[in-house]
Design a protein around this motif. Structure first.
Motif, PDB file in Angstrom:
ATOM      1  N   PHE A  95       0.255  -7.496  -1.102  1.00 45.77           N
ATOM      2  CA  PHE A  95      -0.309  -6.206  -1.480  1.00 45.77           C
ATOM      3  C   PHE A  95      -0.642  -5.374  -0.254  1.00 45.77           C
ATOM      4  O   PHE A  95      -0.936  -5.915   0.825  1.00 45.77           O
ATOM      5  CB  PHE A  95      -1.613  -6.392  -2.271  1.00 45.77           C
ATOM      6  CG  PHE A  95      -1.429  -6.490  -3.753  1.00 45.77           C
ATOM      7  CD1 PHE A  95      -1.136  -5.379  -4.515  1.00 45.77           C
ATOM      8  CD2 PHE A  95      -1.568  -7.717  -4.400  1.00 45.77           C
ATOM      9  CE1 PHE A  95      -0.978  -5.476  -5.894  1.00 45.77           C
ATOM     10  CE2 PHE A  95      -1.408  -7.829  -5.766  1.00 45.77           C
ATOM     11  CZ  PHE A  95      -1.118  -6.696  -6.516  1.00 45.77           C
ATOM     12  N   ILE A  96      -0.635  -4.082  -0.433  1.00 42.68           N
ATOM     13  CA  ILE A  96      -1.243  -3.167   0.517  1.00 42.68           C
ATOM     14  C   ILE A  96      -2.531  -2.650  -0.122  1.00 42.68           C
ATOM     15  O   ILE A  96      -2.515  -2.135  -1.247  1.00 42.68           O
ATOM     16  CB  ILE A  96      -0.314  -1.980   0.848  1.00 42.68           C
ATOM     17  CG1 ILE A  96       0.952  -2.476   1.552  1.00 42.68           C
ATOM     18  CG2 ILE A  96      -1.047  -0.957   1.715  1.00 42.68           C
ATOM     19  CD1 ILE A  96       0.723  -3.151   2.882  1.00 42.68           C
ATOM     20  N   ASP A  97      -3.657  -2.838   0.567  1.00 45.59           N
ATOM     21  CA  ASP A  97      -4.949  -2.349   0.087  1.00 45.59           C
ATOM     22  C   ASP A  97      -5.193  -0.942   0.611  1.00 45.59           C
ATOM     23  O   ASP A  97      -5.110  -0.694   1.823  1.00 45.59           O
ATOM     24  CB  ASP A  97      -6.086  -3.256   0.573  1.00 45.59           C
ATOM     25  CG  ASP A  97      -6.116  -4.594  -0.140  1.00 45.59           C
ATOM     26  OD1 ASP A  97      -5.544  -4.692  -1.233  1.00 45.59           O
ATOM     27  OD2 ASP A  97      -6.730  -5.535   0.410  1.00 45.59           O
ATOM     28  N   PHE A 142      -4.780  -1.414   4.627  1.00 44.33           N
ATOM     29  CA  PHE A 142      -4.727  -2.750   5.217  1.00 44.33           C
ATOM     30  C   PHE A 142      -3.750  -3.619   4.428  1.00 44.33           C
ATOM     31  O   PHE A 142      -3.463  -3.341   3.257  1.00 44.33           O
ATOM     32  CB  PHE A 142      -6.106  -3.434   5.183  1.00 44.33           C
ATOM     33  CG  PHE A 142      -7.190  -2.702   5.910  1.00 44.33           C
ATOM     34  CD1 PHE A 142      -7.336  -2.833   7.281  1.00 44.33           C
ATOM     35  CD2 PHE A 142      -8.071  -1.876   5.229  1.00 44.33           C
ATOM     36  CE1 PHE A 142      -8.340  -2.159   7.959  1.00 44.33           C
ATOM     37  CE2 PHE A 142      -9.086  -1.204   5.895  1.00 44.33           C
ATOM     38  CZ  PHE A 142      -9.219  -1.344   7.272  1.00 44.33           C
ATOM     39  N   VAL A 143      -3.288  -4.678   5.043  1.00 42.77           N
ATOM     40  CA  VAL A 143      -2.556  -5.705   4.308  1.00 42.77           C
ATOM     41  C   VAL A 143      -3.551  -6.466   3.444  1.00 42.77           C
ATOM     42  O   VAL A 143      -4.640  -6.826   3.890  1.00 42.77           O
ATOM     43  CB  VAL A 143      -1.838  -6.677   5.267  1.00 42.77           C
ATOM     44  CG1 VAL A 143      -1.279  -7.877   4.509  1.00 42.77           C
ATOM     45  CG2 VAL A 143      -0.722  -5.949   6.000  1.00 42.77           C
ATOM     46  N   GLY A 144      -3.200  -6.677   2.181  1.00 44.66           N
ATOM     47  CA  GLY A 144      -4.108  -7.366   1.267  1.00 44.66           C
ATOM     48  C   GLY A 144      -3.406  -8.478   0.510  1.00 44.66           C
ATOM     49  O   GLY A 144      -2.339  -8.951   0.904  1.00 44.66           O
ATOM     50  N   GLY A 145      -4.005  -8.874  -0.598  1.00 44.27           N
ATOM     51  CA  GLY A 145      -3.464  -9.977  -1.375  1.00 44.27           C
ATOM     52  C   GLY A 145      -3.528 -11.279  -0.590  1.00 44.27           C
ATOM     53  O   GLY A 145      -4.281 -11.422   0.373  1.00 44.27           O
ATOM     54  N   LEU A 146      -2.699 -12.228  -0.965  1.00 44.75           N
ATOM     55  CA  LEU A 146      -2.710 -13.519  -0.277  1.00 44.75           C
ATOM     56  C   LEU A 146      -2.139 -13.429   1.133  1.00 44.75           C
ATOM     57  O   LEU A 146      -2.402 -14.297   1.967  1.00 44.75           O
ATOM     58  CB  LEU A 146      -1.938 -14.558  -1.088  1.00 44.75           C
ATOM     59  CG  LEU A 146      -2.556 -14.977  -2.418  1.00 44.75           C
ATOM     60  CD1 LEU A 146      -1.989 -16.318  -2.865  1.00 44.75           C
ATOM     61  CD2 LEU A 146      -4.059 -15.053  -2.366  1.00 44.75           C
ATOM     62  N   GLN A 200       8.685  -1.490  -6.141  1.00 44.81           N
ATOM     63  CA  GLN A 200       7.982  -1.151  -4.908  1.00 44.81           C
ATOM     64  C   GLN A 200       7.027  -2.263  -4.477  1.00 44.81           C
ATOM     65  O   GLN A 200       6.711  -3.179  -5.252  1.00 44.81           O
ATOM     66  CB  GLN A 200       7.187   0.140  -5.089  1.00 44.81           C
ATOM     67  CG  GLN A 200       5.985  -0.016  -6.029  1.00 44.81           C
ATOM     68  CD  GLN A 200       5.160   1.254  -6.107  1.00 44.81           C
ATOM     69  OE1 GLN A 200       5.648   2.349  -5.899  1.00 44.81           O
ATOM     70  NE2 GLN A 200       3.882   1.097  -6.410  1.00 44.81           N
ATOM     71  N   THR A 201       6.574  -2.200  -3.245  1.00 43.63           N
ATOM     72  CA  THR A 201       5.557  -3.118  -2.743  1.00 43.63           C
ATOM     73  C   THR A 201       4.265  -2.942  -3.541  1.00 43.63           C
ATOM     74  O   THR A 201       3.881  -1.820  -3.877  1.00 43.63           O
ATOM     75  CB  THR A 201       5.277  -2.838  -1.255  1.00 43.63           C
ATOM     76  OG1 THR A 201       6.495  -2.998  -0.520  1.00 43.63           O
ATOM     77  CG2 THR A 201       4.226  -3.775  -0.704  1.00 43.63           C
ATOM     78  N   GLY A 202       3.608  -4.055  -3.850  1.00 48.13           N
ATOM     79  CA  GLY A 202       2.364  -4.003  -4.614  1.00 48.13           C
ATOM     80  C   GLY A 202       1.292  -3.197  -3.900  1.00 48.13           C
ATOM     81  O   GLY A 202       1.103  -3.325  -2.687  1.00 48.13           O
ATOM     82  N   LEU A 203       0.571  -2.375  -4.659  1.00 45.96           N
ATOM     83  CA  LEU A 203      -0.503  -1.549  -4.119  1.00 45.96           C
ATOM     84  C   LEU A 203      -1.797  -1.845  -4.867  1.00 45.96           C
ATOM     85  O   LEU A 203      -1.793  -2.022  -6.090  1.00 45.96           O
ATOM     86  CB  LEU A 203      -0.185  -0.059  -4.270  1.00 45.96           C
ATOM     87  CG  LEU A 203       0.957   0.515  -3.438  1.00 45.96           C
ATOM     88  CD1 LEU A 203       1.150   1.993  -3.787  1.00 45.96           C
ATOM     89  CD2 LEU A 203       0.666   0.365  -1.950  1.00 45.96           C
ATOM     90  N   THR A 255     -14.083  -5.655   0.607  1.00 47.62           N
ATOM     91  CA  THR A 255     -12.702  -5.997   0.254  1.00 47.62           C
ATOM     92  C   THR A 255     -12.079  -6.909   1.312  1.00 47.62           C
ATOM     93  O   THR A 255     -12.080  -6.585   2.492  1.00 47.62           O
ATOM     94  CB  THR A 255     -11.847  -4.721   0.130  1.00 47.62           C
ATOM     95  OG1 THR A 255     -12.447  -3.839  -0.809  1.00 47.62           O
ATOM     96  CG2 THR A 255     -10.436  -5.066  -0.311  1.00 47.62           C
ATOM     97  N   GLY A 256     -11.580  -8.061   0.897  1.00 53.05           N
ATOM     98  CA  GLY A 256     -10.927  -8.989   1.811  1.00 53.05           C
ATOM     99  C   GLY A 256     -11.815 -10.096   2.327  1.00 53.05           C
ATOM    100  O   GLY A 256     -11.324 -11.065   2.935  1.00 53.05           O
TER     101      GLY A 256
END
Length: 287
Positions: free
Chosen positions: A10-12, A33-37, A86-89, A244-245
């Motif tokens: 994800f992208i946060d 920021f880069v997010g998710g796992l 698309q890339t997850g947002l 977040t994160g």
């Protein structure tokens, strides 16, 4: 020894949302920021341990940003690219006091196939730990492929760490999955209440599902649940509006402790320290 993180890329997008009225325009400092796992893999690599990331992105600038960030921090890139989705947002609306509302578009995250994971299965099997999230067990190709990967890790002796993701994501089959395959469960209090059906405020019944559960409690640190006993591990309190994160950073620190042969309490302390450091860094960014 290494860790392979399998799941969401994800992208946060962090949006300060306090004192906002409908229909009006505001100027705020929005951060990406880069997010998710993927964030877990980055934090592990920042602590100089070997991390790999398996996920799926779109063929777009957000995906390029995510891959560049993995490369910047030395994470082994096992990412697949979707030519359509698309890339997850994830849009994180941050309110005064730190409360958040998160709105996600999973995008390519729902299209990670069994064949794609199998193409890098040797990388996963060679790791000491594999880390998964409940976000991957919601729907589509990804649910089927990740469940097969969890089963494969269990069969080949890879330690499996799992985070449910959010209370509303916990499905009926999660309890069975955790009981059959998971070695370490890392979750917050609301997720623990959902898994224990809200009837056990001390969460010892989590040991009916997993040998070791780590319940994160924000500014109060975390609680280790093992052999029916609960041990509280305090943390440094940090006043921030955007958390977040932080949960991902805690998981990364705890996992790194395990890689280094620490006992459970020392791992929890390292998880707390990693989350605190992460929040301090984010605090500086949002000054």
């Amino acid at each position: 020894m290494s860790v392979t993180v399998i799941g969401e890329a994800f992208i946060d997008v962090i949006v300060p949302a306090w004192s906002i009225k409908r229909g009006e325009t505001y100027h705020r400092e929005i951060r990406i920021f880069v997010g998710g796992l993927a964030n877990v893999a980055i934090e592990i690599s920042k602590m100089r341990e070997e991390a790999k990331f398996v996920g799926k992105i779109g063929d777009d600038p957000f995906g390029m940003f995510l891959r560049q960030t993995l490369k910047q921090y030395g994470v082994k890139d096992l990412i697949f690219v979707d030519k359509i989705l698309q890339t997850g947002l994830c849009i994180s609306l941050v309110y005064e006091g730190g409360e958040r509302t998160m709105i996600a578009d999973r995008g390519a995250n729902d299209n990670l196939s069994t064949e794609e994971i199998e193409s890098c299965i040797d990388e996963i099997r060679s790791s000491k730990i594999a880390y998964f999230s409940g976000y991957s067990l919601q729907r589509g190709k990804t649910k089927e492929s990740v469940l097969k990967c969890i089963e494969d890790c269990h069969e080949h002796g890879v330690e499996i760490y799992f985070n449910p993701g959010a209370p509303n994501l916990i499905k009926k089959d999660f309890r069975e999955i955790i009981r059959n395959f998971i070695d370490v469960l890392i979750l917050n209090e609301d997720e623990a209440k959902k898994l224990t059906r809200g009837g056990d405020t001390t969460f010892e019944s989590l040991n009916e599902l997993v040998d070791l559960a780590v319940v994160t409690k924000g500014k109060y640190g975390c609680t280790l649940i093992k052999n029916g006993n609960a041990v509280n591990v305090k943390t440094k309190e940090i006043k921030v509006q955007n958390t977040t994160g932080a949960g991902d950073a805690f998981s990364a620190g705890f996992i790194v402790g395990k890689l280094r042969g620490m006992d459970d309490i020392e791992c929890a302390k390292l998880g707390n320290q990693t989350a605190a450091k992460f929040l301090e860094e984010r605090k500086e960014v949002f000054k």
